[in-house]
Design a protein around this motif. Structure first.
Motif, PDB file in Angstrom:
ATOM      1  N   GLY A   1      49.719  13.981  52.671  1.00  0.00           N
ATOM      2  CA  GLY A   1      48.635  13.017  52.736  1.00  0.00           C
ATOM      3  C   GLY A   1      47.474  13.408  53.617  1.00  0.00           C
ATOM      4  O   GLY A   1      46.552  12.606  53.797  1.00  0.00           O
TER       5      GLY A   1
ATOM      6  N   SER B   1      38.286  11.493  48.455  1.00  0.00           N
ATOM      7  CA  SER B   1      39.699  11.772  48.196  1.00  0.00           C
ATOM      8  C   SER B   1      40.360  10.553  47.583  1.00  0.00           C
ATOM      9  O   SER B   1      39.881   9.421  47.715  1.00  0.00           O
TER      10      SER B   1
ATOM     11  N   HIS C   1      45.998   8.936  53.747  1.00  0.00           N
ATOM     12  CA  HIS C   1      46.908   8.802  52.610  1.00  0.00           C
ATOM     13  C   HIS C   1      48.358   8.901  53.099  1.00  0.00           C
ATOM     14  O   HIS C   1      48.688   9.748  53.921  1.00  0.00           O
TER      15      HIS C   1
ATOM     16  N   GLY D   1      44.557   9.132  45.901  1.00  0.00           N
ATOM     17  CA  GLY D   1      45.970   9.425  45.712  1.00  0.00           C
ATOM     18  C   GLY D   1      46.702   8.252  45.122  1.00  0.00           C
ATOM     19  O   GLY D   1      46.143   7.433  44.382  1.00  0.00           O
TER      20      GLY D   1
ATOM     21  N   GLU E   1      43.974  10.846  40.084  1.00  0.00           N
ATOM     22  CA  GLU E   1      44.390  12.228  39.841  1.00  0.00           C
ATOM     23  C   GLU E   1      43.226  13.201  39.825  1.00  0.00           C
ATOM     24  O   GLU E   1      43.435  14.402  40.007  1.00  0.00           O
TER      25      GLU E   1
ATOM     26  N   VAL F   1      47.941  13.946  48.394  1.00  0.00           N
ATOM     27  CA  VAL F   1      46.558  13.715  47.965  1.00  0.00           C
ATOM     28  C   VAL F   1      46.425  14.164  46.514  1.00  0.00           C
ATOM     29  O   VAL F   1      46.739  15.312  46.179  1.00  0.00           O
ATOM     30  N   GLY F   2      45.954  13.266  45.662  1.00  0.00           N
ATOM     31  CA  GLY F   2      45.839  13.590  44.246  1.00  0.00           C
ATOM     32  C   GLY F   2      44.569  14.332  43.901  1.00  0.00           C
ATOM     33  O   GLY F   2      44.557  15.171  42.997  1.00  0.00           O
TER      34      GLY F   2
ATOM     35  N   SER G   1      47.139   5.389  40.236  1.00  0.00           N
ATOM     36  CA  SER G   1      46.911   6.499  41.148  1.00  0.00           C
ATOM     37  C   SER G   1      45.742   7.353  40.681  1.00  0.00           C
ATOM     38  O   SER G   1      45.503   7.504  39.479  1.00  0.00           O
TER      39      SER G   1
END
Length: 992
Positions: A349, A399, A381, A401, A427, A385-386, A425
């Motif tokens: 995160g 950012s 996060h 997630g 992405e 982290v997405g 979420s």
């Protein structure tokens, strides 16, 4: 080749059990064999009368048609004109003689693919921000950012592989490179929808990026790919040049690794290449002049290790200015290395920001005492982290997630701004070229665009959200996790779905909250939401929760295990589409009962005893445009003896075709009939604030299947059960299959009395039941068509298993009945070899119940997860394991239009002129001809009368319902493309 006798059906004789000879069919099964209890009876007097009347009506229609033709021919001859209707255009095929066999005259066609899942790559903006390009498994779709409408679809040239990456051309912004997994690269002019190049790379492609370079005073593209071959991963540069002959390809490998390359970027015309592998960043800068001869290009590679595993990163070229001691800035030395700023997102995160990283690494090489580059650490996060991206000016980092929150970090102060409560979420995040918008791709197969100033959505598109089959996109090592085993208590892991009966062309699906495939985390995805989907475009029209959900909560238990939501396993609407019935199940986590159990089997039994099952009834509200919960019944089929063999599960849910009502069958061996009734309190009707009477649902009748009690006594619980109801609502058929036997029950629906029991007709788990006129169709390990009136097996086909396990075989088999066309469809697994890969697909067959040979046979490249009949229209709709939607309908060929002697309009290409320049001019030209000939009618009776009264006129008649099937009455943003609408309208007009 030997000749066959008339009436002899094709098949090969093989020896079956006990030396019995059977014949094989195209379904990979035995040729139908007839088993009869009685001799074939002669037609009764009533049947003869019905048959004679039907033939007379057919002859009457034929005679009226021939009479109209004769009158028309007399008018033509009297006027001295030539009848051009019987002539064909030059070069057009001759009209085939119409066959009188029903099976031969019925052609079926499979529609183009709609739906599908978004590939795990970043969306792409056009250079003017007007269009957003999204990559699906088999196509690139272009949307207008100001209207959210689909403008164009670029379909991949092969069905054998899916799209893995795409990128705009660096030298021509109207061109696009598309990479396919099987080593193909295609070049498209996306503004015209034309494929202009195709190259074979001969290795699997995972990522692609394009830069421009000057070669012989001409700007051309240099394509970089991440591709894999024989267990190695490579970064390769390509010159892809189209030619008059075979396309020319020049390639040079820049970097090779045995560790998977998660992502990469090429900056400053390819002078800098950056890649991430695990927790390492690899930076390569050009060590020799970038020339047109790729084999002479060399890179110097450097490596830096991040504090945690890298899930995503972004890089930018900065101006290299630094702050002076007394204020102001100092310009960078022109001879210094390129200033590269990198931001990474970690699995735990954290977000790390590296300023001028390449120069710092080069300085450290020259001066050994220099410290390792230190990154700015940002942490909010709570999971991986997405997505992470630089803002256009480099002052912010964006950012996102699993928290469904978009975070904007101000780097100078470390402060953050949050955009919460997105639908799933995050992405992917992409900054538009102008910097005024963010494109966000979410884990629920949707994408949106928000403005950078107000953080308000300006664009949104949502696709089908059933769980699809696709590999994880981020490679992570084996980390210690608290995971739940796959739910083995549910036999059929397929989506609950039904075609809407009130809104034409819409599909109701039970879907999970999100479809994240990130970080290789596997597990069940329980369906807790109802998604309304437009079948024609594959776009979402509405979505609402059906169970308790935890979208914005932490959703993690005390032992770090994921808290699962209830799973909707059955879904059905009433005959008028105003009522919805759902069945949901919830099983407590294994950790909650582990301390009560002695072993693994005891743990499963403790979970079963604590299973929660609810039957819910919902009513459609026109004001809120949502389903409102009216009644909830807990454990409607729970057994009173609390036996572990009976869990109270509901196996099937069936609607009443003539009145509001539903039927259920459970593992207690009882069929329950559910009806609404008016609510009373103290003898007074309970009314809503609008004055309408409120209703509730209860069980009106129990129909115990007596033979099932014996099954329970021997410990052989029901494996599965199904229900079927005749179209007039008079006959109910209940079928079950246990570990030792199976039976079909014929029940009088009005009285609830069991009229007849037929044992051992089916073998294996029962997939589906259906009634068409006098025939009962059952699909299990064999396909059985039973003539109910004569009590005989009309025909029986054994389904080939291909060596699949029973569970996998059941999941891949589907059954549906189309009452409009009086036929049924069966989907069975089919193993196909695609190149060197063996793939499990599906074979879809449509049958007339009176004949054992299919009237249509179609092979699909993926396994089906749903097969449904189209309501208010003939045909079927399918959903496969990649979330792609197809419809199978009787074909209606488009007419051949003559353009001889007519002035051809000037073709206008591009996206700007796709709607034409003057719609009003076109309407003025056609209002006296085509529009006057288009007559809208509300009822079939008026259409028939108009046909009889206007037989001498060339009148085109279209019913409003038929147009509603094309244009729909739901969300206008869910309409398909202009091309698809035109083809559907043209097919409708040609049919008339």
């Amino acid at each position: 080749m030997s000749k066959r006798k008339n009436g002899e059906e094709r098949g090969e004789e093989v020896v079956g059990g006990a030396g019995k000879k059977i014949k094989t069919t195209h379904l990979g099964a035995a040729e139908p064999t007839k088993r009869s209890i009685h001799q074939e009876p002669a037609f009764s007097t009533e049947e003869k009368i019905v048959h004679t009347n039907r033939r007379l009506r057919t002859f009457g229609r034929f005679a009226r048609k021939e009479s109209w033709k004769a009158r028309r021919q007399q008018k033509i001859e009297a006027a001295g004109e030539k009848d051009y209707s019987q002539e064909t255009l030059p070069g057009s095929p001759q009209k085939k003689t119409k066959q009188h066999s029903r099976r031969k005259e019925t052609g079926w066609q499979v529609s183009d693919v709609v739906g599908g899942y978004l590939v795990d790559v970043d969306p792409v903006f056009s250079v003017d921000d007007k269009y957003l390009l999204l990559a699906y498994k088999s196509s690139i779709r272009i949307y207008a950012t100001n209207t959210s409408l689909l403008i164009r679809t670029l379909s991949a040239s092969t069905k054998q592989s899916g799209i893995t990456a795409f990128a705009l051309s660096a030298s021509n912004s109207s061109q696009l490179y598309v990479a396919l997994s099987q080593g193909l690269v295609e070049k498209w002019d996306w503004t015209e929808g034309k494929r202009i190049g195709k190259w074979i790379i001969n290795s699997q492609i995972y990522d692609i990026t394009v830069v421009s370079q000057i070669s012989h005073n001409v700007e051309e593209d240099l394509v970089y790919t991440v591709d894999g071959r024989a267990g190695s991963w490579m970064i390769t540069a390509h010159h892809l040049r189209p030619g008059k002959g075979p396309p020319q390809t020049e390639a040079h490998t820049l970097y090779k690794s045995t560790e998977p390359i998660a992502s990469f970027k090429a900056l400053e015309s390819g002078k800098v290449v950056i890649a991430s592998m695990g927790s390492r960043l690899i930076l390569g800068n050009i060590a020799s002049p970038l020339t047109s001869v790729l084999k002479n290009v060399k890179y110097m590679w450097r490596e830096v290790t991040a504090p945690e595993l890298i899930t995503t990163f972004d890089a930018r070229i900065s101006d290299g200015q630094k702050e002076a001691a007394g204020g102001g800035t100092i310009k960078a030395d022109p001879k210094s290395p390129t200033s590269v700023d990198i931001v990474t997102g970690g699995l735990r995160g954290s977000v790390y920001v590296y300023r001028d990283l390449l120069a710092s690494l080069i300085q450290k090489e020259r001066k050994k005492h220099m410290p390792t580059p230190i990154a700015q650490h940002l942490h909010w996060h709570r999971t991986g982290v997405g997505a992470v991206k630089w803002s256009a000016d480099g002052n912010y980092v964006i950012s996102g997630g699993a928290e469904t929150v978009l975070a904007l970090w101000q780097l100078d102060t470390g402060q953050k701004q949050l955009l919460p409560h997105l639908s799933a979420s995050i992405e992917s995040v992409v900054v538009s070229p102008s910097g005024v918008s963010y494109a966000i791709r979410l884990a629920d197969n949707s994408a949106m665009v928000v403005s950078t100033a107000e953080l308000q959505p300006t664009f949104s598109v949502s696709g089908i959200q059933v769980t699809a089959s696709r590999p994880p996109s981020t490679y992570v090592p084996d980390l210690p996790r608290v995971t739940e085993p796959i739910n083995s208590l549910s036999m059929l892991r397929r989506p609950a779905a039904v075609v809407s009966r009130s809104n034409v062309g819409q599909l109701l699906l039970a879907v999970p909250g999100e479809l994240s495939f990130r970080f290789g985390i596997s597990g069940t995805k329980n369906a807790a939401y109802l998604q309304t989907l437009d079948i024609r475009s594959g776009s979402q029209a509405a979505r609402q929760a059906l169970t308790r959900t935890k979208v914005t909560d932490k959703n993690i238990g005390p032992e770090a295990n994921t808290i699962e939501e209830p799973n909707v396993v059955l879904l059905q609407t009433s005959h008028d589409g105003q009522w919805l019935a759902t069945v949901e199940e919830w099983i407590p986590p294994r950790q909650d009962v582990l301390f009560l159990a002695t072993d693994e089997q005891d743990t499963i039994e403790k979970q079963i005893l604590r299973m929660e099952i609810y039957l819910k009834f919902w009513q459609w509200d026109d004001v809120s445009q949502q389903w409102e919960l009216v009644s909830r019944i807990e454990a409607p089929h729970h057994s009173s003896d609390h036996s572990s063999q009976s869990r109270g599960r509901i196996y099937d849910l069936l609607e009443d075709p003539s009145s509001p009502g539903f039927s259920t069958i459970g593992d207690d061996g009882i069929v329950k009939i559910w009806r609404p009734r008016i609510r009373y309190r103290d003898g007074i009707k309970v009314r809503s604030k609008e004055g309408q009477s409120l209703v509730t649902w209860n069980c009106r009748r129990d129909i115990p299947l007596t033979a099932l009690s014996k099954v329970e006594d021997h410990g052989n619980s029901i494996v599965t059960a199904r229900l079927a109801l005749s179209t007039d609502g008079s006959l109910l058929v209940a079928g079950y299959q246990s570990l030792s036997s199976s039976s079909l029950y014929l029940v009088d629906f009005e009285s609830g009395n069991i009229r007849f029991v037929r044992p051992d007709v089916i073998a294996g788990p029962l997939i589906g039941l259906g009634i068409i006129d006098r025939y009962l169709i059952a699909l299990a390990e064999n396909l059985v068509v039973w003539d109910i009136i004569d009590d005989r097996i009309q025909h029986e086909i054994t389904i080939r298993s291909y060596g699949l396990s029973s569970r996998r075989q059941v999941n891949a088999m589907h059954f549906a009945v189309d009452q409009q066309s009086k036929n049924f469809a069966v989907a069975i697994p089919e193993i196909a070899k695609v190149g060197s890969e063996t793939r499990l697909g599906s074979r879809l067959a449509v049958f007339d119940p009176t004949h054992p040979i299919p009237i249509s046979m179609t092979s699909l490249p993926q396994t089906l997860i749903a097969l449904l009949p189209l309501e208010q229209k003939r045909g079927y709709v399918t959903i496969d394991s990649t979330a792609e939607i197809r419809t199978l309908t009787p074909s209606s060929p488009l007419p051949s239009l003559s353009t001889e002697g007519k002035e051809q309009p000037t073709l206008q290409n591009g996206l700007e002129n796709m709607y034409g320049t003057s719609i009003g001019t076109l309407l003025d030209e056609t209002k006296n001809s085509a529009l006057n000939a288009l007559i809208l009618s509300d009822s079939p009776e008026s259409v028939e009368n108009l046909l009889d009264d206007s037989a001498d006129d060339d009148v085109l008649i279209v019913r409003q319902l038929e147009l509603a099937e094309i244009f729909g009455s739901g969300n206008p943003l869910a309409l398909p493309s202009i091309t698809t609408l035109f083809e559907q309208v043209a097919a409708l007009l040609s049919r008339n």
